[in-house]
Design a protein around this motif. Structure first.
Motif, PDB file in Angstrom:
ATOM      1  N   ALA A 190      12.193  40.534  26.454  1.00  0.00           N
ATOM      2  CA  ALA A 190      12.383  41.160  27.768  1.00  0.00           C
ATOM      3  C   ALA A 190      13.861  41.354  28.081  1.00  0.00           C
ATOM      4  O   ALA A 190      14.263  42.386  28.637  1.00  0.00           O
ATOM      5  CB  ALA A 190      11.725  40.303  28.849  1.00  0.00           C
ATOM      6  N   LYS A 191      14.675  40.370  27.711  1.00  0.00           N
ATOM      7  CA  LYS A 191      16.118  40.489  27.949  1.00  0.00           C
ATOM      8  C   LYS A 191      16.717  41.585  27.084  1.00  0.00           C
ATOM      9  O   LYS A 191      17.605  42.327  27.545  1.00  0.00           O
ATOM     10  CB  LYS A 191      16.797  39.147  27.642  1.00  0.00           C
ATOM     11  CG  LYS A 191      18.282  39.117  28.013  1.00  0.00           C
ATOM     12  CD  LYS A 191      18.482  39.296  29.512  1.00  0.00           C
ATOM     13  CE  LYS A 191      19.947  39.166  29.871  1.00  0.00           C
ATOM     14  NZ  LYS A 191      20.159  39.369  31.326  1.00  0.00           N
ATOM     15  N   LEU A 192      16.257  41.718  25.845  1.00  0.00           N
ATOM     16  CA  LEU A 192      16.747  42.790  24.979  1.00  0.00           C
ATOM     17  C   LEU A 192      16.437  44.155  25.578  1.00  0.00           C
ATOM     18  O   LEU A 192      17.238  45.086  25.474  1.00  0.00           O
ATOM     19  CB  LEU A 192      16.124  42.670  23.585  1.00  0.00           C
ATOM     20  CG  LEU A 192      16.552  41.471  22.736  1.00  0.00           C
ATOM     21  CD1 LEU A 192      15.761  41.430  21.444  1.00  0.00           C
ATOM     22  CD2 LEU A 192      18.046  41.525  22.436  1.00  0.00           C
ATOM     23  N   LYS A 193      15.282  44.267  26.208  1.00  0.00           N
ATOM     24  CA  LYS A 193      14.924  45.530  26.854  1.00  0.00           C
ATOM     25  C   LYS A 193      15.781  45.785  28.090  1.00  0.00           C
ATOM     26  O   LYS A 193      16.153  46.922  28.385  1.00  0.00           O
ATOM     27  CB  LYS A 193      13.445  45.531  27.227  1.00  0.00           C
ATOM     28  CG  LYS A 193      12.506  45.511  26.030  1.00  0.00           C
ATOM     29  CD  LYS A 193      11.051  45.501  26.471  1.00  0.00           C
ATOM     30  CE  LYS A 193      10.109  45.504  25.281  1.00  0.00           C
ATOM     31  NZ  LYS A 193       8.676  45.467  25.705  1.00  0.00           N
ATOM     32  N   ASP A 194      16.106  44.717  28.817  1.00  0.00           N
ATOM     33  CA  ASP A 194      16.897  44.868  30.044  1.00  0.00           C
ATOM     34  C   ASP A 194      18.313  45.352  29.762  1.00  0.00           C
ATOM     35  O   ASP A 194      18.888  46.118  30.542  1.00  0.00           O
ATOM     36  CB  ASP A 194      16.945  43.536  30.804  1.00  0.00           C
ATOM     37  CG  ASP A 194      15.587  43.161  31.390  1.00  0.00           C
ATOM     38  OD1 ASP A 194      14.746  44.076  31.557  1.00  0.00           O
ATOM     39  OD2 ASP A 194      15.368  41.961  31.664  1.00  0.00           O
ATOM     40  N   TYR A 198      23.174  49.095  28.379  1.00  0.00           N
ATOM     41  CA  TYR A 198      24.519  48.656  28.016  1.00  0.00           C
ATOM     42  C   TYR A 198      24.737  48.770  26.505  1.00  0.00           C
ATOM     43  O   TYR A 198      25.846  49.080  26.051  1.00  0.00           O
ATOM     44  CB  TYR A 198      24.737  47.211  28.470  1.00  0.00           C
ATOM     45  CG  TYR A 198      24.511  47.006  29.946  1.00  0.00           C
ATOM     46  CD1 TYR A 198      25.488  47.358  30.878  1.00  0.00           C
ATOM     47  CD2 TYR A 198      23.310  46.476  30.426  1.00  0.00           C
ATOM     48  CE1 TYR A 198      25.281  47.179  32.236  1.00  0.00           C
ATOM     49  CE2 TYR A 198      23.095  46.284  31.784  1.00  0.00           C
ATOM     50  CZ  TYR A 198      24.084  46.642  32.684  1.00  0.00           C
ATOM     51  OH  TYR A 198      23.871  46.475  34.026  1.00  0.00           O
ATOM     52  N   VAL A 199      23.693  48.501  25.732  1.00  0.00           N
ATOM     53  CA  VAL A 199      23.799  48.614  24.284  1.00  0.00           C
ATOM     54  C   VAL A 199      24.040  50.061  23.879  1.00  0.00           C
ATOM     55  O   VAL A 199      24.838  50.345  22.973  1.00  0.00           O
ATOM     56  CB  VAL A 199      22.533  48.054  23.612  1.00  0.00           C
ATOM     57  CG1 VAL A 199      22.544  48.327  22.116  1.00  0.00           C
ATOM     58  CG2 VAL A 199      22.414  46.561  23.872  1.00  0.00           C
ATOM     59  N   LEU A 228      18.176  51.525  15.561  1.00  0.00           N
ATOM     60  CA  LEU A 228      18.019  50.202  14.962  1.00  0.00           C
ATOM     61  C   LEU A 228      17.803  49.136  16.031  1.00  0.00           C
ATOM     62  O   LEU A 228      17.058  48.171  15.813  1.00  0.00           O
ATOM     63  CB  LEU A 228      19.256  49.867  14.124  1.00  0.00           C
ATOM     64  CG  LEU A 228      19.398  50.634  12.807  1.00  0.00           C
ATOM     65  CD1 LEU A 228      20.796  50.453  12.233  1.00  0.00           C
ATOM     66  CD2 LEU A 228      18.351  50.170  11.801  1.00  0.00           C
ATOM     67  N   TYR A 229      18.443  49.309  17.178  1.00  0.00           N
ATOM     68  CA  TYR A 229      18.230  48.360  18.280  1.00  0.00           C
ATOM     69  C   TYR A 229      16.779  48.409  18.746  1.00  0.00           C
ATOM     70  O   TYR A 229      16.159  47.363  18.986  1.00  0.00           O
ATOM     71  CB  TYR A 229      19.185  48.680  19.421  1.00  0.00           C
ATOM     72  CG  TYR A 229      19.148  47.674  20.540  1.00  0.00           C
ATOM     73  CD1 TYR A 229      19.856  46.477  20.440  1.00  0.00           C
ATOM     74  CD2 TYR A 229      18.411  47.904  21.695  1.00  0.00           C
ATOM     75  CE1 TYR A 229      19.822  45.538  21.467  1.00  0.00           C
ATOM     76  CE2 TYR A 229      18.365  46.974  22.724  1.00  0.00           C
ATOM     77  CZ  TYR A 229      19.076  45.791  22.603  1.00  0.00           C
ATOM     78  OH  TYR A 229      19.023  44.859  23.609  1.00  0.00           O
ATOM     79  N   GLU A 230      16.239  49.611  18.884  1.00  0.00           N
ATOM     80  CA  GLU A 230      14.834  49.743  19.266  1.00  0.00           C
ATOM     81  C   GLU A 230      13.931  49.154  18.182  1.00  0.00           C
ATOM     82  O   GLU A 230      12.928  48.505  18.493  1.00  0.00           O
ATOM     83  CB  GLU A 230      14.488  51.212  19.500  1.00  0.00           C
ATOM     84  CG  GLU A 230      15.208  51.842  20.681  1.00  0.00           C
ATOM     85  CD  GLU A 230      14.840  51.199  22.011  1.00  0.00           C
ATOM     86  OE1 GLU A 230      13.683  50.737  22.139  1.00  0.00           O
ATOM     87  OE2 GLU A 230      15.690  51.150  22.907  1.00  0.00           O
ATOM     88  N   GLY A 231      14.282  49.397  16.917  1.00  0.00           N
ATOM     89  CA  GLY A 231      13.508  48.809  15.831  1.00  0.00           C
ATOM     90  C   GLY A 231      13.553  47.296  15.844  1.00  0.00           C
ATOM     91  O   GLY A 231      12.560  46.630  15.536  1.00  0.00           O
ATOM     92  N   LEU A 235      10.408  44.778  16.029  1.00  0.00           N
ATOM     93  CA  LEU A 235      10.246  43.754  15.004  1.00  0.00           C
ATOM     94  C   LEU A 235      10.148  42.363  15.616  1.00  0.00           C
ATOM     95  O   LEU A 235       9.330  41.536  15.194  1.00  0.00           O
ATOM     96  CB  LEU A 235      11.417  43.820  14.023  1.00  0.00           C
ATOM     97  CG  LEU A 235      11.358  42.880  12.821  1.00  0.00           C
ATOM     98  CD1 LEU A 235      10.114  43.154  11.990  1.00  0.00           C
ATOM     99  CD2 LEU A 235      12.612  43.037  11.965  1.00  0.00           C
ATOM    100  N   ALA A 236      10.975  42.095  16.631  1.00  0.00           N
ATOM    101  CA  ALA A 236      10.916  40.793  17.308  1.00  0.00           C
ATOM    102  C   ALA A 236       9.579  40.597  18.006  1.00  0.00           C
ATOM    103  O   ALA A 236       9.019  39.489  18.011  1.00  0.00           O
ATOM    104  CB  ALA A 236      12.067  40.689  18.314  1.00  0.00           C
ATOM    105  N   GLN A 237       9.030  41.660  18.596  1.00  0.00           N
ATOM    106  CA  GLN A 237       7.721  41.566  19.240  1.00  0.00           C
ATOM    107  C   GLN A 237       6.634  41.254  18.219  1.00  0.00           C
ATOM    108  O   GLN A 237       5.745  40.433  18.472  1.00  0.00           O
ATOM    109  CB  GLN A 237       7.404  42.868  19.967  1.00  0.00           C
ATOM    110  CG  GLN A 237       8.206  43.081  21.245  1.00  0.00           C
ATOM    111  CD  GLN A 237       7.889  44.416  21.906  1.00  0.00           C
ATOM    112  OE1 GLN A 237       7.643  45.407  21.229  1.00  0.00           O
ATOM    113  NE2 GLN A 237       7.898  44.431  23.229  1.00  0.00           N
ATOM    114  N   LEU A 238       6.690  41.922  17.059  1.00  0.00           N
ATOM    115  CA  LEU A 238       5.680  41.677  16.028  1.00  0.00           C
ATOM    116  C   LEU A 238       5.754  40.253  15.505  1.00  0.00           C
ATOM    117  O   LEU A 238       4.728  39.603  15.280  1.00  0.00           O
ATOM    118  CB  LEU A 238       5.869  42.674  14.885  1.00  0.00           C
ATOM    119  CG  LEU A 238       5.531  44.139  15.184  1.00  0.00           C
ATOM    120  CD1 LEU A 238       5.880  45.022  13.989  1.00  0.00           C
ATOM    121  CD2 LEU A 238       4.057  44.284  15.534  1.00  0.00           C
TER     122      LEU A 238
END
Length: 272
Positions: A190-194, A198-199, A228-231, A235-238
Motif C-alpha cells: 500500500a505504501k509503494l502505491k501511495d 513521487y517515484v 519496473l516499479y509497477e512490476g 511481484l510483491a503482491q504475488l
C-alpha cells in the motif's frame, strides 16, 4: 568463550568486511588476469562499439586521441568483463556480510536475491545495448552538420558506455529492491502505491541527470523505471499472496516470544 565488548565487536565486523571486500577484489582480478591473456579481449571493445559504428558514415572509424589510449581501453574493457563475470560471487559476499543480522526466514532470500539481482542487472545491460544505443546513436547522428564527419574517441565512447550500463543495470534492480523492502517489513504494498507519483517524478529527474541531454535516451530510461516499479508492486503482491503474510509478522511474534523468555545472549564473534 569470553564475551566481546562493543568496540571489539565493531572491529570484528570491520575485519569481516575487509575480508569480504578483498575476496571480491581477488575474484575480479583473477578473472581479469585470465581475460588479459585471451586473444579475443580486443574484440570485446569492437562488439561494444558496434552500435556506434553502424550509425557512422561508411568508411568512418573511431579514433584514439591519447598516446596510451589504445592500451587503456582494452584494460578497462577487461575489468568490466571481469566484474560482470564475478558479479554473482561479489553479490554473495555482500549478502554473507549482512546475513548474520537477519532472521532465518529472511536468510532464505539469499539464493533468489543473488540469482535475481545478477539476472536483472544483465537484463538492464542487454536492454541498453540492443535497444537504447541503436535508437540514441541514430538520433544523434541525424543532427550532425553535413560539414562534420563524426569520429568518436574510443576512450570517451567507453566511458559513455560504462555509465549507461551502470544506470540501466541498477534501474532494472528496482523490482527486486521493492520485494526485499516488502518482505523485510520496511515498506508495504500500500505504501509503494501511495508514493507512486513521487517515484515517477524521481524517475524523470534521475534520467535527466545520468543520460545524455537528449529526449530519446531520457525517455528510454525513465519509462522503464516507471514500468519496473509497477512490476515490482505486482511481484510483491504475488509473493505476499502465495508465501503468506509479511516477514514482519513472523519477526514480531519471535520478538514477543524472546521478550517473554528474557533477553537473548547476542551471538559473539571471535576475533581473527
Amino acid at each position: 568463550m569470553i564475551p566481546l565488548s562493543g568496540q571489539e565487536t565493531f572491529v570484528s565486523h570491520l575485519v569481516e568486511l575487509r575480508d569480504r571486500l578483498l575476496r571480491s577484489i581477488y575474484a575480479v582480478l583473477g578473472i581479469f588476469t585470465l581475460l588479459w591473456f585471451w586473444p579475443g579481449l580486443a574484440e570485446i571493445y569492437d562488439l561494444l562499439a558496434l552500435p556506434m559504428i553502424r550509425t557512422l558514415p561508411e568508411g568512418t572509424r573511431m579514433i584514439a586521441t591519447g598516446v596510451i589510449t589504445p592500451f587503456l581501453v582494452p584494460l578497462k574493457v577487461g575489468l568490466m568483463a571481469a566484474f560482470l563475470l564475478a558479479l554473482p560471487y561479489v553479490l554473495f559476499q555482500i549478502w554473507g556480510f549482512i546475513a548474520p543480522g537477519l532472521y532465518a526466514n529472511e536468510k532464505r532470500l539469499a539464493l533468489p536475491l543473488v540469482f535475481g539481482s545478477t539476472l536483472l542487472f544483465l537484463a538492464g545491460i542487454a536492454y541498453c545495448y540492443f535497444v537504447v544505443f541503436n535508437l540514441v546513436f541514430g538520433f544523434i547522428i541525424q543532427f550532425a552538420p553535413k560539414s562534420i564527419t563524426p569520429a568518436p574517441d574510443i576512450e570517451a565512447y567507453l566511458s559513455f558506455v560504462l555509465t549507461m550500463f551502470a544506470a540501466f543495470g541498477i534501474t532494472f534492480e528496482i523490482p527486486l529492491i521493492q520485494v526485499v523492502l516488502v518482505r523485510t517489513g520496511v515498506l508495504t504494498v500500500a505504501k509503494l502505491k501511495d508514493i507512486r507519483p513521487y517515484v515517477i517524478v524521481g524517475a524523470f529527474v534521475v534520467a535527466a541527470v545520468v543520460t545524455p541531454p537528449d529526449v530519446i535516451s531520457q525517455l528510454l530510461l525513465a519509462i522503464p523505471m516507471c514500468l519496473l516499479y509497477e512490476g515490482g508492486i505486482l511481484l510483491a503482491q504475488l509473493i505476499e499472496r502465495f508465501l503468506g503474510k509479511r516477514v514482519t509478522g513472523d519477526n514480531a511474534a519471535r520478538d514477543a516470544k524472546d521478550g517473554e523468555a528474557g533477553p537473548a545472549e547476542p551471538e559473539q564473534k571471535r576475533l581473527p
